[in-house]
Scaffold this motif. Sequence first.
Motif, PDB file in Angstrom:
ATOM      1  N   TYR A  27       0.847  -1.186   0.000  1.00 39.67           N
ATOM      2  CA  TYR A  27       0.000   0.000   0.000  1.00 39.67           C
ATOM      3  C   TYR A  27       0.878   1.230   0.000  1.00 39.67           C
ATOM      4  N   PRO A  28       0.533   2.199  -0.806  1.00 38.50           N
ATOM      5  CA  PRO A  28      -0.460   2.080  -1.872  1.00 38.50           C
ATOM      6  C   PRO A  28       0.093   1.233  -3.017  1.00 38.50           C
ATOM      7  N   ALA A  29      -0.790   0.723  -3.878  1.00 37.69           N
ATOM      8  CA  ALA A  29      -0.399  -0.194  -4.940  1.00 37.69           C
ATOM      9  C   ALA A  29      -0.248   0.538  -6.267  1.00 37.69           C
ATOM     10  N   VAL A  30       0.507  -0.061  -7.170  1.00 34.91           N
ATOM     11  CA  VAL A  30       0.548   0.442  -8.542  1.00 34.91           C
ATOM     12  C   VAL A  30      -0.824   0.251  -9.179  1.00 34.91           C
ATOM     13  N   TYR A  31      -1.425  -0.921  -8.898  1.00 38.26           N
ATOM     14  CA  TYR A  31      -2.769  -1.216  -9.413  1.00 38.26           C
ATOM     15  C   TYR A  31      -3.347  -2.351  -8.577  1.00 38.26           C
TER      16      TYR A  31
END
Length: 455
Positions: free
Chosen positions: A288-292
């Motif tokens: 977190y946060p993620a690329v997607y």
Amino acid sequence: MVDFPGYTLSGALASFFFILLTMKQSDDFKVISPAYLILTKVGEDALLTCQLLPKRTAMHMEVRWYRLEPSTPVFAYKDGAEVTEMQMEEYRGRVEWLKDDIAEGNVALKIYNNQPSDHGQYWCRFQEGTYCAETSLQLEVAGLGSSPEIHMEGTVESGVQLVCTAEGWFPEPQVYWKNTRGEKILSLSEHYIQDKDGLFYVESTLVVRDAFTETMSYVIYSPILSEEKRSAISIPVKLQTELASLQVIGPSQPILVRVGEDTQLTCYLSPKANAQSMEVRWVRAHRYPAVYLHMDGEHVARDQMEEYRGRTVLVSDAIDEGRLTLQIHNVRTSDDGQYWCLFEKDGVYQETSLDLKVAGLGSSPLITMKRWKDGEMQLVCSSDGWFPQPHVQWRDMEGKTIPLFSENLTQDSHGLFHVETSLLVRNSSIVNVTCSISNSLLGQEKTTTFSLSGW
């Protein structure tokens, strides 16, 4: 009377004696506030109160609530009306002035929808003519976040790796792992990230060596609220799930892409399996946060890294076979590096890594000349737009390398390298020199030749 930061001691004393000479003793007052901390949860409202002693009307006084500087108040009241021109932007529309008891010197300020940024010290200041007095209050804001989620990443060489995540906590919480016997276990790593609202995301990693007998618990605790949330995972049960027998496969070679182009990151399950009900995420250093993030058949935008918003799209339609492809548009130098593709089912993760190599082929070199004393000549070669750091060489007309005089590499706001290298020419037999700048990833170079004949 209160001294303000920045006043000298002599200045403060002079002000003190001036006020004593210009006011009546009966005009003296002080300001008091609650002795206890004011505690509120994120999203709730808080009430800050203060009052004059001895009791007296404050209708004709100037009253300010502020944080760091009186000149930028949270709220200001003067001449019987609110003063909004100087108010801190983040409090506009979020505070209410309560003056029902102002005739007795009691005032209150209500702050709505408290956020982590509201946490801290406030000052309540009364001023009458040239005399003022103030007091401070401490507002404690706390957020009780989500329950921890424990995921298993399959087996590693020394045991089973567990990752626990939670979000929405404030301030930074206390976290720890416990085994079946209630003993605290030292985590392999802990990571905290604050989102744009100031709330903490927590990620903790643990390697369990006695995996087939352990049930592990993860506890996250708010010391301000004296509340905790916990989760547990039975490792032997998780090791028997369907996903534990699967592997995630990615590219065997690094993916090469030029700055400004699009690229695709593909990963798939082996053997083939339907991933419709699985969580699939592409991440960089942390989850977190993620690329997607793809969950329940949809893209989860709220968990996406800011720098990838609007630049990523899922282009594979083979999710029923466990194959997904993420496209990244308009690749930047900051996209360079390692990614992980994770498939999750029933709390178990399997992953593979992908290596993205970003390359930028810069401009053709520009050579300029500076004449020095005693027949010496300095040539300067410059070029922009390279990534990663390029290799620079000077060569004579036979292709032999000439030692450079100086080299300077700088990066612009987009991460691209600007090259500036110089050569000092003393040998009059040298007729032509070439400045060569190459990108080893692309296996390409750009050159410019400078003729010294006639100079």
